[in-house]
Design a protein around this motif. Structure first.
Motif, PDB file in Angstrom:
ATOM      1  N   GLY A 133       0.818  -1.211   0.000  1.00 11.03           N
ATOM      2  CA  GLY A 133       0.000   0.000   0.000  1.00 11.03           C
ATOM      3  C   GLY A 133       0.848   1.256   0.000  1.00 11.03           C
ATOM      4  O   GLY A 133       0.536   2.238  -0.706  1.00 11.03           O
ATOM      5  N   ALA A 134       1.953   1.239   0.774  1.00  8.26           N
ATOM      6  CA  ALA A 134       2.852   2.398   0.800  1.00  8.26           C
ATOM      7  C   ALA A 134       3.496   2.605  -0.564  1.00  8.26           C
ATOM      8  O   ALA A 134       3.699   3.745  -1.006  1.00  8.26           O
ATOM      9  N   ALA A 135       3.834   1.508  -1.265  1.00  5.76           N
ATOM     10  CA  ALA A 135       4.399   1.629  -2.608  1.00  5.76           C
ATOM     11  C   ALA A 135       3.409   2.329  -3.541  1.00  5.76           C
ATOM     12  O   ALA A 135       3.791   3.190  -4.348  1.00  5.76           O
ATOM     13  N   SER A 136       2.133   1.964  -3.442  1.00  2.00           N
ATOM     14  CA  SER A 136       1.114   2.614  -4.274  1.00  2.00           C
ATOM     15  C   SER A 136       0.989   4.096  -3.931  1.00  2.00           C
ATOM     16  O   SER A 136       0.799   4.932  -4.818  1.00  2.00           O
ATOM     17  N   ARG A 137       1.088   4.407  -2.630  1.00  2.00           N
ATOM     18  CA  ARG A 137       1.038   5.823  -2.241  1.00  2.00           C
ATOM     19  C   ARG A 137       2.207   6.596  -2.850  1.00  2.00           C
ATOM     20  O   ARG A 137       2.043   7.711  -3.348  1.00  2.00           O
ATOM     21  N   LEU A 138       3.404   6.015  -2.853  1.00  2.00           N
ATOM     22  CA  LEU A 138       4.581   6.701  -3.392  1.00  2.00           C
ATOM     23  C   LEU A 138       4.462   6.921  -4.898  1.00  2.00           C
ATOM     24  O   LEU A 138       4.806   7.991  -5.400  1.00  2.00           O
ATOM     25  N   ARG A 139       3.981   5.912  -5.642  1.00  2.00           N
ATOM     26  CA  ARG A 139       3.851   6.093  -7.092  1.00  2.00           C
ATOM     27  C   ARG A 139       2.606   6.883  -7.457  1.00  2.00           C
ATOM     28  O   ARG A 139       2.500   7.422  -8.551  1.00  2.00           O
ATOM     29  N   GLY A 140       1.633   6.933  -6.512  1.00  2.00           N
ATOM     30  CA  GLY A 140       0.416   7.705  -6.752  1.00  2.00           C
ATOM     31  C   GLY A 140      -0.660   6.927  -7.455  1.00  2.00           C
ATOM     32  O   GLY A 140      -1.655   7.502  -7.899  1.00  2.00           O
ATOM     33  N   ALA A 141      -0.512   5.597  -7.567  1.00  2.00           N
ATOM     34  CA  ALA A 141      -1.502   4.774  -8.259  1.00  2.00           C
ATOM     35  C   ALA A 141      -1.341   3.324  -7.825  1.00  2.00           C
ATOM     36  O   ALA A 141      -0.264   2.890  -7.421  1.00  2.00           O
ATOM     37  N   HIS A 142      -2.445   2.576  -7.898  1.00  2.00           N
ATOM     38  CA  HIS A 142      -2.400   1.133  -7.673  1.00  2.00           C
ATOM     39  C   HIS A 142      -1.882   0.477  -8.945  1.00  2.00           C
ATOM     40  O   HIS A 142      -2.375   0.746 -10.039  1.00  2.00           O
ATOM     41  N   ASP A 143      -0.896  -0.369  -8.803  1.00  2.00           N
ATOM     42  CA  ASP A 143      -0.302  -1.035  -9.963  1.00  2.00           C
ATOM     43  C   ASP A 143      -0.922  -2.420 -10.098  1.00  2.00           C
ATOM     44  O   ASP A 143      -0.622  -3.331  -9.340  1.00  2.00           O
ATOM     45  N   ARG A 144      -1.798  -2.580 -11.088  1.00  2.00           N
ATOM     46  CA  ARG A 144      -2.535  -3.834 -11.246  1.00  2.00           C
ATOM     47  C   ARG A 144      -1.958  -4.735 -12.339  1.00  2.00           C
ATOM     48  O   ARG A 144      -2.529  -5.779 -12.634  1.00  2.00           O
ATOM     49  N   THR A 145      -0.844  -4.318 -12.956  1.00  2.00           N
ATOM     50  CA  THR A 145      -0.320  -5.102 -14.086  1.00  2.00           C
ATOM     51  C   THR A 145       1.098  -5.616 -13.872  1.00  2.00           C
ATOM     52  O   THR A 145       1.564  -6.436 -14.663  1.00  2.00           O
ATOM     53  N   ASP A 146       1.796  -5.147 -12.839  1.00  2.00           N
ATOM     54  CA  ASP A 146       3.167  -5.614 -12.604  1.00  2.00           C
ATOM     55  C   ASP A 146       3.133  -7.020 -12.025  1.00  2.00           C
ATOM     56  O   ASP A 146       2.402  -7.303 -11.066  1.00  2.00           O
ATOM     57  N   GLN A 147       3.924  -7.910 -12.600  1.00  2.00           N
ATOM     58  CA  GLN A 147       3.894  -9.316 -12.204  1.00  2.00           C
ATOM     59  C   GLN A 147       4.285  -9.510 -10.744  1.00  2.00           C
ATOM     60  O   GLN A 147       3.648 -10.289 -10.014  1.00  2.00           O
ATOM     61  N   GLN A 148       5.317  -8.805 -10.279  1.00  2.00           N
ATOM     62  CA  GLN A 148       5.759  -8.959  -8.893  1.00  2.00           C
ATOM     63  C   GLN A 148       4.690  -8.487  -7.926  1.00  2.00           C
ATOM     64  O   GLN A 148       4.401  -9.159  -6.925  1.00  2.00           O
ATOM     65  N   VAL A 149       4.071  -7.345  -8.217  1.00  2.00           N
ATOM     66  CA  VAL A 149       3.022  -6.827  -7.338  1.00  2.00           C
ATOM     67  C   VAL A 149       1.832  -7.785  -7.319  1.00  2.00           C
ATOM     68  O   VAL A 149       1.252  -8.063  -6.260  1.00  2.00           O
ATOM     69  N   ARG A 150       1.472  -8.308  -8.476  1.00  2.00           N
ATOM     70  CA  ARG A 150       0.325  -9.226  -8.532  1.00  2.00           C
ATOM     71  C   ARG A 150       0.590 -10.490  -7.715  1.00  2.00           C
ATOM     72  O   ARG A 150      -0.289 -10.983  -6.994  1.00  2.00           O
ATOM     73  N   GLU A 151       1.805 -11.027  -7.824  1.00  2.00           N
ATOM     74  CA  GLU A 151       2.128 -12.249  -7.083  1.00  2.00           C
ATOM     75  C   GLU A 151       2.145 -12.000  -5.576  1.00  2.00           C
ATOM     76  O   GLU A 151       1.647 -12.820  -4.791  1.00  2.00           O
TER      77      GLU A 151
END
Length: 721
Positions: A653-671
């Protein structure tokens, strides 16, 4: 007598080197052909005979080896073959190999592939070494004075060869030939007219005179319609003639005035519907414009030099030519006598920005001095009652990049609110770049869409090609097809206005690699990596190779080939160590993040801890929160490896806050998300993720710090005594 001898049978008559008797030979040939039906004539001359039935076969200079040709390729070039044969005749055993190729290439290229010049140069190898010959050709007319004793006098020296052709010209043809000789980028009817001002040559005569010089082989038709080129050897001879008569300075003044006016006229057209035509004109006249700028610098015209450099600045920006911009802005600003003006202050700011791009290894003291000067420039710029639109736009970017965001945003807001649609679009691009670094993607999205609308309204292809990849960056988190469509459109538009720098092309390739990896397109990813690597090698950029190596390591890591990934990362780290001229904090962050992933795959938690610390330290220096989000994702992976699934979810969640968006397509984040939900349950995972997402950005930066994470992991899982 000839009719009697040649009539009634098949014959070939060779008439060699007949330009000095052109009229007499033409009448003779015409008379013979009318009486001898089986006769064919082969005539060599510096101009056509202009008789009925004549078919011209223009013989240009011998083919030259390319600047990047290897030995085998270079040996096939006609100019190099001729030089090598003649050199071996006077220096037995001479041949072209890896050692001699650079100097031989210099010789044949500096002599324009002219056969007689090459033969004269080869003859000098009796008394000169090859490097001495190559260096001596800077004064080719003095050096190439030894020919065959049995040759005609006009063939014994290079100067005699050129003088022979020059003396056969009419007075007005000689005037035009001499006056266009100082133009390194070729000549058009308009530029020839400009440099012939004040002579007895009338403007109406110049088209025919240029055509006559083409017929006499002193000018060549260039690929661009309406443009002529003169070989370097002929240019040097013509320039020497002008210097002897005292007219060289006058001609260069006329040329500088003409090309400065031309650049001032076409520069504004680079920012709108006339962009493609303006780009073609400026590209064609670029060498001439630089010669004009050099002349203004050399003659102490400070105001004129700065004005011309600024008129070239947007061209440099569009094509990514930071080194040209830094050099020529620096030269113009170094001319004594320039008083502070808005244009001069903007030129200085742009110089500092571009110098930073090509002098990345500057010391901390140099960087601090640049920042201090930027602040002074910003204060002066804001104090002016009004800034020219172009000047204010160009000044905003260096202010932003040198961390004077507040001042930059004041200038940008003026432009956004102004009446100039194109400037409003550019200002929004600058503001979007600032917001993107801060992770404010909602603001980025608003400005990117508005900028794109502005550039489409003004039909600016460069603006669209610049903005679409920014939108692709936003769309990649949820809409991969839309992101790919944006990159395709950007590539198509960029191809229309010209070739960008190799460095920019590599970074575009990296965006394609990222999207293909997210889509799982193995073949397309491999192809994009190959393209990026080939460009990075051509650019001879260690930093670009580091980035390509790191992305390829990600590729092999995803495919499970850990040995290949480790090999690439080791090479990337060596590259960062060797490339001391580039700060490379973005690259160090990426390398450290991928190294963390590799260590986790190998079960090396201590190595992952160390790599993550290095990545975090580098990311802090970038002041780029989306880059820091890469570290946050790997921090989440490290927490998961320690069995702390709740902490991993918070960090995602903190990573999404830093980038300013939820990342729904990155393989590492999805796993990580899938495994976290399986371990915690949907509601608990969502609550933990939301906790990280709701952090303010300053707290999020602290939250993802590896040192803090390791302390918490040790507290949660203490090591037994």
């Amino acid at each position: 007598m000839l009719v009697d001898q040649l009539g009634g049978r098949e014959s070939l008559l060779l008439v060699d080197n007949c330009e000095h008797l052109i009229d007499a030979v033409a009448h003779l040939v015409a008379a013979l052909l009318s009486h001898c039906s089986g006769l064919r004539v082969l005539a060599t001359s510096r101009e056509p005979l202009a008789v009925d039935g004549e078919a011209l076969v223009p013989l240009g200079p011998l083919a030259l080896p390319g600047p990047d040709d290897d030995v085998e390729q270079a040996r096939r070039a006609a100019s190099l073959r001729l030089f090598t044969e003649r050199a071996a005749a006077v220096r037995p055993g001479f041949e072209v190999d890896e050692t001699t190729l650079p100097e031989v290439r210099r010789v044949v290229r500096s002599l324009d592939g002219m056969p007689l010049a090459l033969e004269l140069a080869a003859a000098r190898l009796r008394t000169l070494s090859l490097p001495e010959l190559a260096d001596g050709l800077s004064d080719r007319f003095r050096l190439l004075t030894t020919g065959s004793r049995t040759a005609l006098p006009r063939h014994r020296t290079l100067r005699a060869v050129i003088a022979w052709s020059w003396d056969l010209l009419s007075e007005h043809e000689r005037t035009v030939a001499e006056r266009v000789s100082p133009l390194p980028g070729g000549v058009t009817l308009a530029s020839a007219t400009a440099v012939c001002a004040g002579t007895a040559v009338l403007a109406a005569e110049i088209p025919e005179l240029l055509a006559g010089l083409v017929d006499r082989s002193l000018l060549q038709l260039a690929p661009d319609p309406g443009r002529y080129r003169m070989l370097e050897t002929l240019r040097e001879y013509g320039t020497d003639r002008l210097a002897e008569t005292g007219d060289l300075g006058t001609v260069r003044d006329l040329a500088a005035g003409y090309f400065a006016e031309l650049m001032a006229r076409y520069d504004p057209q680079l920012r709108g519907s006339g962009q493609l035509a303006a780009m073609r004109v400026i590209s064609a006249e670029y060498d001439n414009a630089l010669a004009a700028l050099r002349w203004r610098c050399d003659t102490g015209d400070a105001t004129g030099a700065v004005a011309l450099a600024l008129d070239l600045t947007w061209y440099w920006v569009m094509l990514g030519r930071q080194s040209d911009a830094a050099y020529w802005l620096g030269e113009a600003l170094a001319v004594p006598g320039g008083e502070p003006t808005p244009d001069r202050d903007c030129a200085r700011a742009l110089y500092l920005l571009n110098r930073a791009d090509i002098r990345p290894g500057m010391t901390a003291k140099d960087a601090a001095e640049d920042r201090a000067e930027i602040r002074e420039l910003a204060d002066r710029l804001l104090a002016y009652p009004a800034l020219p639109g172009r000047a204010s736009a160009l000044a905003a970017l260096p202010l932003a990049i040198l961390r004077e965001e507040e001042t930059a945003l004041v200038i940008i807001q003026r432009l956004v609110d102004g009446d100039d649609v194109w400037l409003s679009g550019l200002a929004r691009v600058f503001r979007a770049q600032i917001a993107e670094n801060a992770g404010e993607l909602d603001e980025v999205r608003t400005d990117v869409e508005a900028a794109l609308a502005c550039f489409r309204q003004t039909d600016d292809r460069w603006g669209q090609a610049t903005t679409l990849p920014m939108r692709a960056q936003l769309r990649r988190y949820e809409d991969l097809d839309g992101a790919l469509a944006d990159l395709r459109e950007a590539r198509s538009l960029a191809a229309e206005f010209g070739v960008i720098s190799l460095g920019d092309e590599v970074f575009v390739d990296l965006r394609w690699i990222d999207l293909y990896l997210r889509r799982g397109d193995t073949d397309l990813t491999a192809a994009a990596i190959g393209s990026a690597r080939e460009r990075a090698l051509r650019a001879n950029s260690q930093h670009m190779l580091v980035m390509v190596d790191t992305w390829e390591a990600v590729f092999w890591l995803r495919l499970g080939d850990l040995d290949r990934a480790r090999e690439l990362l080791d090479g990337a780290e060596r590259g960062l160590h060797e490339d001391t001229t580039f700060p490379g904090d973005h690259a160090r962050t990426l390398v450290g993040s991928v190294r963390t992933s590799l260590c986790l795959e190998l079960g090396d938690l201590a190595g992952a801890d160390e790599a993550l610390e290095q990545a975090y330290a580098a990311a802090l220096k970038t002041r780029d929160l989306p880059i820091l989000s890469l570290v946050a994702v790997n921090a989440a992976a490290l927490a998961e490896a320690h069995g702390c699934h709740h902490e991993s979810a918070v960090l995602l969640g903190a990573a999404s806050r830093l980038r300013g968006a939820h990342d729904r397509t990155d393989q590492q984040v999805r796993e990580l998300t899938r495994r976290g939900r399986a371990a915690l349950g949907e509601e608990t995972f969502a609550a933990a993720y939301r906790k990280g997402w709701q952090l303010d950005r300053t707290t999020a930066v602290t939250k993802v710090a590896p040192a803090r994470l390791l302390r918490e992991l040790r507290t949660a899982h203490p090591v037994p005594e």
